[in-house]
Scaffold this active site. Structure first.
Site, PDB file in Angstrom:
ATOM      1  N   TYR A 140      54.104  35.503  32.663  1.00  0.00           N
ATOM      2  CA  TYR A 140      54.462  36.960  33.199  1.00  0.00           C
ATOM      3  C   TYR A 140      55.956  37.266  32.754  1.00  0.00           C
ATOM      4  O   TYR A 140      56.419  38.276  32.722  1.00  0.00           O
ATOM      5  CB  TYR A 140      54.560  36.750  34.723  1.00  0.00           C
ATOM      6  CG  TYR A 140      52.992  36.216  35.087  1.00  0.00           C
ATOM      7  CD1 TYR A 140      52.127  37.226  35.426  1.00  0.00           C
ATOM      8  CD2 TYR A 140      52.892  34.984  35.603  1.00  0.00           C
ATOM      9  CE1 TYR A 140      50.886  36.867  35.787  1.00  0.00           C
ATOM     10  CE2 TYR A 140      51.634  34.721  35.923  1.00  0.00           C
ATOM     11  CZ  TYR A 140      50.665  35.646  35.906  1.00  0.00           C
ATOM     12  OH  TYR A 140      49.303  35.134  36.317  1.00  0.00           O
ATOM     13  N   LYS A 170      47.155  24.253  32.674  1.00  0.00           N
ATOM     14  CA  LYS A 170      47.462  25.261  33.653  1.00  0.00           C
ATOM     15  C   LYS A 170      47.875  24.492  34.943  1.00  0.00           C
ATOM     16  O   LYS A 170      46.870  23.747  35.289  1.00  0.00           O
ATOM     17  CB  LYS A 170      46.612  26.255  33.661  1.00  0.00           C
ATOM     18  CG  LYS A 170      46.925  27.414  34.635  1.00  0.00           C
ATOM     19  CD  LYS A 170      45.624  28.230  34.761  1.00  0.00           C
ATOM     20  CE  LYS A 170      45.843  29.318  35.773  1.00  0.00           C
ATOM     21  NZ  LYS A 170      44.712  30.234  35.750  1.00  0.00           N
ATOM     22  N   CYS A 197      36.419  34.872  41.421  1.00  0.00           N
ATOM     23  CA  CYS A 197      37.259  34.868  42.875  1.00  0.00           C
ATOM     24  C   CYS A 197      37.482  36.383  43.094  1.00  0.00           C
ATOM     25  O   CYS A 197      37.618  36.780  44.221  1.00  0.00           O
ATOM     26  CB  CYS A 197      38.186  34.042  42.825  1.00  0.00           C
ATOM     27  SG  CYS A 197      39.471  34.205  41.474  1.00  0.00           S
ATOM     28  N   SER A 250      51.916  32.035  38.031  1.00  0.00           N
ATOM     29  CA  SER A 250      52.549  33.375  39.065  1.00  0.00           C
ATOM     30  C   SER A 250      53.747  32.423  39.652  1.00  0.00           C
ATOM     31  O   SER A 250      54.804  32.983  39.873  1.00  0.00           O
ATOM     32  CB  SER A 250      51.764  33.769  39.965  1.00  0.00           C
ATOM     33  OG  SER A 250      50.719  32.551  40.520  1.00  0.00           O
ATOM     34  N   CYS A 292      35.606  30.921  43.052  1.00  0.00           N
ATOM     35  CA  CYS A 292      35.450  31.125  41.707  1.00  0.00           C
ATOM     36  C   CYS A 292      33.841  30.838  41.259  1.00  0.00           C
ATOM     37  O   CYS A 292      33.553  30.909  40.210  1.00  0.00           O
ATOM     38  CB  CYS A 292      36.391  30.270  40.950  1.00  0.00           C
ATOM     39  SG  CYS A 292      37.926  30.450  41.430  1.00  0.00           S
ATOM     40  N   LYS A 336      42.559  23.010  34.420  1.00  0.00           N
ATOM     41  CA  LYS A 336      43.252  24.003  35.397  1.00  0.00           C
ATOM     42  C   LYS A 336      43.236  23.209  36.584  1.00  0.00           C
ATOM     43  O   LYS A 336      42.376  22.726  37.170  1.00  0.00           O
ATOM     44  CB  LYS A 336      42.474  25.201  35.650  1.00  0.00           C
ATOM     45  CG  LYS A 336      42.827  26.231  36.810  1.00  0.00           C
ATOM     46  CD  LYS A 336      41.961  27.482  36.812  1.00  0.00           C
ATOM     47  CE  LYS A 336      42.678  28.414  37.972  1.00  0.00           C
ATOM     48  NZ  LYS A 336      41.814  29.590  38.059  1.00  0.00           N
TER      49      LYS A 336
END
Ligand code: PBG
Length: 326
Positions: free
Chosen positions: A314, A249, A123, A275, A131, A196
């Site tokens: 993160y 995820k 992607c 994120s 993707c 995912k």
């Protein structure tokens, strides 16, 4: 035995007693730190929606990796943002591509002091932002597999330790394993984004990696967030296809699936705290509604408590600093 004979507060009586009975621990060794590297970039760019996260020019990647190593974090997850995008996503499997260059450079400087993982997806590299490869009006699974395998091989040539397919194409683990083995990269491992989900928690990442789909959405390939059994089938197929580590995820809204995967299978389980999970915490902390340190450590402990062996996050750098302080 019931009250008053059983008093659970006895083991909460002091700091030391609480330490003694603590079931879940967290260390920087649990983290995999995402690193964004952008081709032709002159200086670091802040990601608007993800406070303290930046896209790096190639020249600054090693400095970032050094910081990560010094914090005691054992692994990075590389994401590349190329200058050229096309329908075939060809900059993703270019031996001179941005991710391949970053891998080569990190390996040269740090040897085996860090586990280098890299995202294997299209992607960021396709003009469509999808993707997989588009044929007609569909994302064609099997054509996409050839490309994903080529990306993994080119990253392996550059010296990657672990490839991490996130495209959610059926058969991607088998296709990548076969291609890697045929080219002699039998030691390169695969950590698949097995379950995912089609999640709304990814929007800040699309800002960070410039990979929002130009039309439609990812519903024909990512798992619906309503379906736990389907998620388990994804994990199971990846294991059948020879995956080394599986991933659930996002993490925080999916702790049930992390726990179930941990109970059912013997493979290492990773969780990707994505994120959106990061952005929510950062925003609320900046507004003063929550304490950033306390809430970050609570979230990460809960992901480990659910059963994750490692967390792509993160928060890797900030949480490592918090852990050093506490
Ligand atoms: C791309 C990819 C995405 C994420 C990781 N790899 C975005 C997507 O699927 O739209 C999301 C990660 C995050 O939100 O932190 N295949």
């Amino acid at each position: 035995m019931s009250f008053p004979t059983k008093r659970l507060r006895r083991l909460r009586i002091s700091e030391k007693m609480r330490e003694l009975v603590q079931e879940t621990t967290l260390t920087p060794k649990d983290f995999i730190c995402p690193v964004f590297v952008q081709e032709d970039l002159k200086t670091r760019i802040k990601v608007e929606s993800m406070s303290e996260i930046e896209r790096l020019p190639l020249e600054e990647v090693n400095q970032e990796v050094k910081e990560i190593i010094d914090l005691g974090i054992p692994a990075i997850m590389l994401f590349g943002i190329p200058t050229q995008k096309d329908e075939a996503g060809s900059s993703a499997f270019d031996d001179e591509g941005i991710v391949q260059k970053a891998i080569t450079q990190i390996r040269k400087e740090f040897g085996d002091k860090i586990v280098i993982m890299a995202d294997v997806c299209l992607c960021q590299f396709t003009s469509t932002g999808h993707c997989g490869i588009i044929q007609g009006d569909k994302i064609d699974n099997d054509t996409s597999l050839d490309t994903l395998a080529k990306i993994a091989v080119s990253q392996a040539k550059a010296g990657v330790d672990t490839v991490s397919p996130s495209a959610m194409m059926d058969g991607q683990v088998a296709a990548i394993r076969k291609a890697l083995d045929e080219k002699g990269f039998t030691d390169v491992s695969i950590m698949s984004h097995s379950a995912k989900h089609r999640s709304n928690f990814y929007s800040p990442f699309r800002d960070a990696a410039e990979c929002a789909p130009k039309f439609g959405d990812r519903k024909t390939y990512q798992v619906p967030f309503t379906n736990a059994r389907e998620a388990m089938m994804e994990v199971e197929t990846d294991i059948d296809e020879g995956v080394d580590m599986v991933m659930i995820k996002p993490a925080l809204s999916y702790l049930d699936l992390i726990a179930e995967t941990r109970r059912k299978y013997n493979v290492p389980v990773s969780a990707y705290s994505v994120s959106g999970e990061y952005a929510l915490v950062k925003a609320a902390s900046q507004l003063g509604y929550v304490n950033e340190k306390d809430i970050t450590l609570e979230i990460l402990h809960s992901i480990k408590r659910a059963g994750a062996d490692m967390i792509v996050t993160y928060f890797a750098k900030s949480a490592s600093r918090f852990l050093q302080e506490s």
